[in-house]
Design an enzyme around this catalytic site. Structure first.
Site, PDB file in Angstrom:
ATOM      1  N   LYS A  53      99.758  75.159  47.514  1.00 54.95           N
ATOM      2  CA  LYS A  53     101.037  75.065  48.246  1.00 54.95           C
ATOM      3  C   LYS A  53     101.848  73.983  47.531  1.00 54.95           C
ATOM      4  O   LYS A  53     101.523  72.812  47.556  1.00 54.95           O
ATOM      5  CB  LYS A  53     100.770  74.677  49.704  1.00 54.95           C
ATOM      6  CG  LYS A  53     101.811  75.144  50.694  1.00 54.95           C
ATOM      7  CD  LYS A  53     103.181  74.530  50.514  1.00 54.95           C
ATOM      8  CE  LYS A  53     103.285  73.163  51.148  1.00 54.95           C
ATOM      9  NZ  LYS A  53     104.574  72.487  50.825  1.00 54.95           N
TER      10      LYS A  53
ATOM     11  N   CYS B  99     102.056  57.014  43.840  1.00 59.01           N
ATOM     12  CA  CYS B  99     101.071  56.560  44.833  1.00 59.01           C
ATOM     13  C   CYS B  99     100.390  55.281  44.376  1.00 59.01           C
ATOM     14  O   CYS B  99     100.088  54.401  45.178  1.00 59.01           O
ATOM     15  CB  CYS B  99     100.044  57.651  45.075  1.00 59.01           C
ATOM     16  SG  CYS B  99      99.324  58.254  43.548  1.00 59.01           S
TER      17      CYS B  99
HETATM   18  P1  NAD Z   1     103.739  64.497  52.520  1.00 62.01           P
HETATM   19  O1  NAD Z   1     102.467  64.167  53.173  1.00 62.01           O
HETATM   20  O2  NAD Z   1     104.960  64.520  53.351  1.00 62.01           O
HETATM   21  O3  NAD Z   1     103.685  65.925  51.826  1.00 62.01           O
HETATM   22  C1  NAD Z   1     102.710  66.265  50.871  1.00 62.01           C
HETATM   23  C2  NAD Z   1     102.516  67.755  50.899  1.00 62.01           C
HETATM   24  O4  NAD Z   1     102.015  68.107  52.181  1.00 62.01           O
HETATM   25  C3  NAD Z   1     103.784  68.586  50.693  1.00 62.01           C
HETATM   26  O5  NAD Z   1     103.473  69.739  49.954  1.00 62.01           O
HETATM   27  C4  NAD Z   1     104.162  68.980  52.119  1.00 62.01           C
HETATM   28  O6  NAD Z   1     104.871  70.180  52.173  1.00 62.01           O
HETATM   29  C5  NAD Z   1     102.801  69.150  52.757  1.00 62.01           C
HETATM   30  N1  NAD Z   1     102.785  68.989  54.214  1.00 62.01           N
HETATM   31  C6  NAD Z   1     103.662  68.318  55.010  1.00 62.01           C
HETATM   32  N2  NAD Z   1     103.299  68.412  56.296  1.00 62.01           N
HETATM   33  C7  NAD Z   1     102.176  69.158  56.338  1.00 62.01           C
HETATM   34  C8  NAD Z   1     101.301  69.587  57.376  1.00 62.01           C
HETATM   35  N3  NAD Z   1     101.517  69.282  58.661  1.00 62.01           N
HETATM   36  N4  NAD Z   1     100.216  70.311  57.043  1.00 62.01           N
HETATM   37  C9  NAD Z   1      99.944  70.610  55.746  1.00 62.01           C
HETATM   38  N5  NAD Z   1     100.735  70.246  54.728  1.00 62.01           N
HETATM   39  C10 NAD Z   1     101.838  69.526  55.007  1.00 62.01           C
HETATM   40  O7  NAD Z   1     103.876  63.497  51.315  1.00 62.01           O
HETATM   41  P2  NAD Z   1     105.066  63.413  50.290  1.00 62.01           P
HETATM   42  O8  NAD Z   1     106.181  62.673  50.946  1.00 62.01           O
HETATM   43  O9  NAD Z   1     105.354  64.731  49.699  1.00 62.01           O
HETATM   44  O10 NAD Z   1     104.417  62.530  49.124  1.00 62.01           O
HETATM   45  C11 NAD Z   1     104.445  61.168  49.169  1.00 62.01           C
HETATM   46  C12 NAD Z   1     103.115  60.613  49.604  1.00 62.01           C
HETATM   47  O11 NAD Z   1     102.077  61.157  48.784  1.00 62.01           O
HETATM   48  C13 NAD Z   1     103.032  59.133  49.400  1.00 62.01           C
HETATM   49  O12 NAD Z   1     102.408  58.537  50.503  1.00 62.01           O
HETATM   50  C14 NAD Z   1     102.170  58.988  48.152  1.00 62.01           C
HETATM   51  O13 NAD Z   1     101.522  57.762  48.055  1.00 62.01           O
HETATM   52  C15 NAD Z   1     101.235  60.127  48.282  1.00 62.01           C
HETATM   53  N6  NAD Z   1     100.664  60.523  46.984  1.00 62.01           N
HETATM   54  C16 NAD Z   1      99.360  60.234  46.724  1.00 62.01           C
HETATM   55  C17 NAD Z   1      98.799  60.556  45.494  1.00 62.01           C
HETATM   56  C18 NAD Z   1      97.355  60.229  45.177  1.00 62.01           C
HETATM   57  O14 NAD Z   1      96.845  60.764  44.211  1.00 62.01           O
HETATM   58  N7  NAD Z   1      96.683  59.390  45.934  1.00 62.01           N
HETATM   59  C19 NAD Z   1      99.579  61.189  44.537  1.00 62.01           C
HETATM   60  C20 NAD Z   1     100.896  61.479  44.829  1.00 62.01           C
HETATM   61  C21 NAD Z   1     101.435  61.138  46.081  1.00 62.01           C
END
Ligand code: NAD
Length: 487
Positions: free
Chosen positions: A172, A281
């Protein structure tokens, strides 16, 4: 421009219509992406399940699977400039950063393609009455949910090891910048994977993402994103006893000893907090500096931040002291409010702290000094180009400050003294410690968090174990007297 989703080897429209994709450098919509609904997720999971059951991918000789995985990366590299252009337009990052991301994406497919034939079980000695050995088998349907900050690299980071180990995948992609993943789907198609082995589809998180996480027929899930969504995904997965890998956020700290090489430190801060406009992140979000060099470090870091040229990614094709736009108006507004709150809490704004005038989602490179551990700016992830500088009296206090966080993704140490570096590296609670260079390491080095930053490891050999389960096979041999009888 309009991109469809890739499901069961076919390009399809979205059950939930289309998502408008804007250019963060201007705010103007320039493309559309098919928007999947729960029905499309069902189709994708069914296609992956059928592919897995057919054995088309899982029974293939691993070296052949490895070649196909590498083939995805090779095809992406051939189209590097075209893909980077698309990525810059949809994400706001400088063109040179987008090119690096395409190369990094290809590298994941190369690395895990090479690993495909290296997974070997072991033989367990049980005496002459039993012959016992282990084999590694793919889970089946691997579900993967990808964030927007590195839409290509985050897709590749999970997709490459999952395919290399023989899983059929449903990915996704993020709704804010989904377009460039269409190139990954095209590369998959051209690399000759069996139908249904890779399904890439975009949809809204709370609809399509939630439907995927809760699907009864997925066998394993990797979630990369925020803590709040991670908890919801892990909860859904637990209902079907589906193992989950969580790669979440961070508030990572670097400890700076008084003998640190200042130039190396400033270069690392530049990469650490201003690369991808701080939307990383594992960003260097907190700089904990020994009091003897505190003022000097603040001055150097502020000078570097003020020297960055901030503007449209498309106009920044070559590596340099520059930064692009943030992903969205919403993320930028959040950063602005956090900065306002930091000032109200007593942090001293040394530079930046606000949106830049004009069109697009640009935010000034920001440095706060005199930040203390109880402030929100020292505790919460901002996910923006915002650095918090803190003063420490000595090594012990610096370590305590660095560890005073619910997160534990990465950490850093800057010193010329090996003993101090090792002592701090041992004491820091984080999944990875960088010494004298933020982001040291590569696709080969395991990555993942302590505490609220998640569990499980991606990258490196460690990641392979997320995508396989161990099967033990014990063959009972005929007893000695029976053997005599046979003779
Ligand atoms: P997010 O949690 O809002 O979204 C991430 C993904 O999850 C997107 O594809 C989104 O569509 C999906 N999503 C949203 N709600 C959902 C639900 N209820 N059920 C299932 N999927 C859902 O995060 P974001 O704003 O896209 O990304 C930023 C965050 O990601 C930051 O906190 C960052 O630190 C973290 N991040 C972590 C890593 C790592 O490797 N640790 C890497 C990149 C980003």
């Amino acid at each position: 421009m309009y991109r469809q989703n890739f499901v069961g080897g076919k390009w399809i429209d979205g059950g939930a219509g289309r998502i408008a994709v804007d250019d963060p450098a201007s705010g103007a919509v320039f493309a559309e992406q098919a928007c999947a609904d729960a029905g499309d997720i069902d189709k994708a999971v069914a296609a992956a399940r059928d592919c897995h059951r057919s054995g088309a991918l899982s029974s293939m000789r691993p070296c052949e699977r490895g070649r196909m995985v590498r083939g995805i990366g090779e095809r992406l590299l051939q189209r590097r400039d075209e893909i980077a252009l698309c990525l810059t337009r949809e994400s706001g990052k400088p063109l040179w950063e987008a090119s690096l991301e395409v190369e990094g994406t290809a590298r994941y497919f190369e690395y895990y393609g090479n690993q495909a034939e290296t997974l070997e079980g072991r033989s367990v000695p049980l005496g002459s009455d039993c012959y016992d050995f282990t084999v590694y088998e793919p889970y089946g349907v691997s579900a993967q949910i990808v964030p927007w900050n590195y839409p290509l690299e985050m897709t590749a980071r999970s997709l490459a090891p999952a395919l290399a180990t023989g899983n059929a995948c449903v990915v996704k992609t993020p709704e804010l910048d989904p377009l460039s993943n269409g190139f990954v789907a095209e590369a998959v198609e051209a690399a000759g994977f069996p139908e249904g082995a890779v399904n890439l589809l975009c949809g809204i998180g709370k609809d399509a993402g939630a439907a995927l996480a809760a699907h009864a027929e997925i066998a394993q899930i990797v979630f990369t994103g925020s803590v709040a969504t991670g908890i919801s995904v892990a909860t859904s997965a637990a209902r079907h006893v589906v193992p989950c890998l969580l790669e979440l956020g961070g508030k990572s700290a670097a400890v700076v000893h008084r003998d640190a090489d200042l130039q190396r430190l400033v270069d690392s801060v530049r990469w650490g907090i201003f690369f991808n406009a701080g939307q990383v992140c594992s960003a260097l979000a907190r700089l904990i500096v020994h009091r003897d060099i505190y003022e000097e470090v603040v001055e150097a870091v502020v000078g570097m931040a003020e020297g960055l040229s901030v503007g449209a990614g498309i106009e920044r094709p070559t590596f340099g002291a520059n930064m692009g736009a943030m992903i969205s108006a919403r993320q930028r507004e959040r950063a602005r409010l956090v900065c306002q709150e930091a000032v109200a809490e007593g942090a001293v704004l040394a530079t930046g702290g606000d949106c830049l005038q004009g069109e697009g989602y640009f935010f000034a490179p920001t440095v706060f000094k005199d930040v203390t551990t109880e402030m929100k700016i020292a505790q919460e992830e901002v996910f923006a180009p915002v650095l918090a500088v803190m003063r420490a009296e000595d090594e012990e206090q610096a370590l305590a400050m660095a560890n005073d966080s619910p997160y534990g993704l990465v950490a850093g140490v800057f010193t010329e003294n090996l003993e101090i570096a090792m002592r701090l590296a041992q004491g820091l609670r984080a999944g990875q410690v960088f010494v004298n260079e933020w982001y040291a390491g590569g696709v080969e080095t395991p990555f993942g968090g302590y505490g609220r930053s998640g569990y499980g490891r991606e990258k490196g050999r460690e990641a392979l174990w997320n995508y396989v389960q161990t099967k033990n096979i014990a063959i009972a041999m005929k007893q000695q007297q029976n053997r005599e009888a046979v003779r």
